[in-house]
Structures are given as structure tokens and as C-alpha cells.
Design an enzyme around this catalytic site. Structure first.
Site, PDB file in Angstrom:
ATOM      1  N   ILE A  17       0.805  -1.212   0.000  1.00  0.00           N
ATOM      2  CA  ILE A  17       0.000   0.000   0.000  1.00  0.00           C
ATOM      3  C   ILE A  17       0.848   1.276   0.000  1.00  0.00           C
ATOM      4  CG2 ILE A  17      -0.178   0.226   2.527  1.00  0.00           C
ATOM      5  CD1 ILE A  17      -3.105   1.044   2.110  1.00  0.00           C
ATOM      6  N   LYS A 100      -5.208   1.461   9.048  1.00  0.00           N
ATOM      7  CA  LYS A 100      -6.374   0.843   9.634  1.00  0.00           C
ATOM      8  C   LYS A 100      -6.277  -0.679   9.473  1.00  0.00           C
ATOM      9  CE  LYS A 100      -8.244  -0.764   6.696  1.00  0.00           C
ATOM     10  NZ  LYS A 100      -7.771  -1.818   5.750  1.00  0.00           N
ATOM     11  N   ASP A 180     -10.128  -6.196   8.327  1.00  0.00           N
ATOM     12  CA  ASP A 180      -9.593  -5.591   7.110  1.00  0.00           C
ATOM     13  C   ASP A 180     -10.648  -4.856   6.300  1.00  0.00           C
ATOM     14  OD1 ASP A 180      -7.057  -5.485   5.409  1.00  0.00           O
ATOM     15  OD2 ASP A 180      -8.570  -6.108   3.961  1.00  0.00           O
TER      16      ASP A 180
END
Length: 330
Positions: A17, A100, A180
Site C-alpha cells: 500500500i 487501519k 480488514d
């Protein structure tokens, strides 16, 4: 307060990411620089740094935290490592943008918040969509009274991830669909309600012991409003991202509220008819980075701060408990 000219950011790990969530946005945010990285194995870190023009490579996470020329840390490590390395970064005097879900569970989140409060440093959970114009518009419509008094909010995030060796299917790393994928709809229901829900019931589908690949949960609020969330990592529809807000005078439906820079749509239905809208397709990660930099440089409020992270993890823990599963990290 001394104004930091440019926030120098170090990255913990070479997660997939990182380019989209930090490196590319930083190229458009003049007050942010990605200056260092540490990853498992120096060769991996060096290759990642070369590919993305990161000037310094550290041989360990601890060495990165000791770097005096790093002001802030981006923590995209597996969920089960968020608490340890966020706390260590804060103790080292670094601001933290933590991916997150915030932590493995609410107890860890409370520990992270306490250290951020103690040090006075910025701690933000990386719910990038909170900073996007679409989220602002959703809140405006709900608050305007156009669809009347809110009765029910339902949010979903589902996708297809058949790679069962992925870390998101590992309990020891705090994996699971609710962690997730489900953390998004939980956060959005809370955001649009402007209040904290109680979990009424939850139903999981598991693929490994304690690992949910799908979850549904029913929520309620003290004022009588209700809510619901759905998520799965093995979605037959490949990708489904939406929220529906029902009022006593109409309904708001939004497609793709979490990644609106890819595509999105707003639909408002009232007795007067149906209206469709779109907002500027700003990159959510660039919006997030600008907000993080403003918080560090100018003391701007952090909407996804430690308190918000704790609140979201409390709901997630409760969902797992109501589904007969253990909260992660327990």
C-alpha cells in the site's frame, strides 16, 4: 510552536500500500517528504527505496525510529504489529500515521492513545476517506434534513481475496474480514450517525479457526436509530462498496464511499424525486496526507485521532464477541 517547514516521513516496512497511500501523494504535497524506510531484510528495503527514490535505508525498524532526521512515521505493518511499533515511534518522538484497523483490539488502541496524549504528538488512523470531499458531502446531506430524521444506516465493503496465505487470513497477525474490510463500514456508520453504537447481534462465516471471511452485524443507537454492516473477503460480486442512509423523508445512497477517487455516485431520493451528484475526484490518500501534515505543522484537529480509533476498535471487538469469536490479539 515552531513551524516545521517540511514533514520528513519514515516508513515501517515495504507494504504494497505504501506507493499509493504515501509515496505518490507525497509528490504532490510540498510540505511532506518520504526520507527513509526500514523493512525485513536490508536487500528488500534497498530495492524498495531504489524503486521509489527514498534516500535512506535502515537495517531495522528500531534504527528508523532513532533517525533524528525523521519527524513522522507511516505504519503500514500487519495489524498485529500496529500497537507495538506505533507506541515505540511515539516514545521516540515521532508523529504517527497508522494504517487501519488501528490496533488488534480496543485495549491496544487505548494504550496507543494514552501514549499519544502523554507525548502530545499527532496520532492518526489512516481512514483516508474521512478527509475526502465525498465524505463531507455525505455529512452535509444527512445534517441538512433533506431526507428527514435518520432511522437506519447500513454500510458494506466486500471484495474477492482468494489468496488464503495472505496475512489478512492469519489470526496471529490480527486478521479477519471484520478487521480488514469491516473496519470501514463500522467507521462510516459511526461517522454518519455522529454517535457510538451498541452491537445487537453478529453472524460470522469462518474459513480458519477464529478467522472470519464474512461478517454481518446489527447495531443500535441510544436514540432509537439502527444500523448494520456487512463485509466479506470472498465476495462473489468481486467488489461491493456502498452505504445507505434511510430517513423518514427520503434516502441517501452512495456507491464506493471508501475509495471515491476511483469512482463514486451519490443518489438522494425524496418525495420530490431522485437527484444524482458527484464531487471532485480528489485522491483520498493525498487528502489524508495533507490533513496529517496540517496537524503536525499547524496543530489542526485530527479527526481520526486516538479516541476515534479506540471507539472503532470497541465496536469491532464487540462484533467478534457477539459472533462467538475472540477479539484479535486475545
Amino acid at each position: 510552536m515552531t513551524l516545521i517547514v517540511s514533514v520528513r516521513i519514515g516508513v515501517l516496512g515495504a507494504a504494497k500500500i505504501v506507493p499509493s497511500a504515501l509515496i505518490r501523494p507525497a509528490s504532490n504535497v510540498t510540505q511532506a517528504q518520504v526520507v527513509a524506510i526500514a523493512a525485513r531484510g536490508s536487500a528488500r528495503a534497498a530495492a524498495f527505496a531504489k524503486r521509489h527514490n527514498i534516500p535512506r535505508v535502515h537495517t531495522s525498524y528500531a534504527a528508523l525510529l532513532d533517525d533524528p532526521d525523521v519527524d513522522a512515521i507511516y505504519n503500514p505493518l500487519p495489524n498485529g504489529l500496529h500497537c507495538e511499533w506505533t507506541v515505540r515511534a511515539l516514545r521516540a518522538g515521532k508523529h504517527v500515521l497508522c494504517e487501519k484497523p488501528f490496533a488488534s483490539n480496543a485495549e491496544e488502541a487505548e494504550r496507543m492513545k494514552a501514549v499519544a496524549d502523554e507525548t502530545g504528538l499527532v496520532l492518526s488512523e489512516a481512514f483516508a476517506y474521512w478527509h475526502h470531499p465525498l465524505t463531507t458531502r455525505m455529512k452535509e446531506i444527512v445534517a441538512s434534513g433533506e431526507i428527514g430524521t435518520i432511522e437506519h444506516i447500513n454500510a458494506e465493503f466486500s471484495f474477492f481475496l482468494p489468496l488464503l496465505r495472505d496475512i489478512r487470513y492469519r489470526f496471529d497477525l490480527a486478521g479477519g474480514a471484520t478487521m480488514d474490510a469491516g473496519c470501514y463500514p463500522v467507521s462510516l456508520v459511526r461517522l454518519l450517525a455522529g454517535a457510538e453504537p451498541t452491537v445487537v447481534s453478529a453472524h460470522a462465516r469462518t474459513i480458519f479457526p477464529q478467522i472470519d471471511y464474512a461478517m454481518r452485524a446489527d447495531l443500535k443507537f441510544d436514540d432509537g436509530r439502527t444500523g448494520g454492516i456487512q463485509c466479506t473477503m470472498l465476495s462473489p460480486r468481486l467488489y461491493r462498496s456502498r452505504v445507505k442512509v434511510r430517513g423518514d423523508a427520503g434516502e441517501l445512497r452512495v456507491t464506493n464511499p471508501y475509495h471515491p477517487h476511483w469512482f463514486h455516485s451519490i443518489q438522494v431520493r425524496t418525495r420530490q424525486g431522485t437527484r444524482r451528484e458527484n464531487v471532485a475526484r480528489a485522491d483520498v490518500y493525498e487528502c489524508q496526507l495533507r490533513a496529517f501534515v496540517r496537524a503536525i505543522r499547524e496543530g489542526a484537529p485530527v479527526v481520526t485521532d486516538g479516541a476515534n480509533g479506540v471507539a472503532n476498535m470497541r465496536v469491532i471487538d464487540s462484533i467478534y464477541e457477539h459472533a462467538g469469536l475472540n477479539p484479535r490479539g486475545t
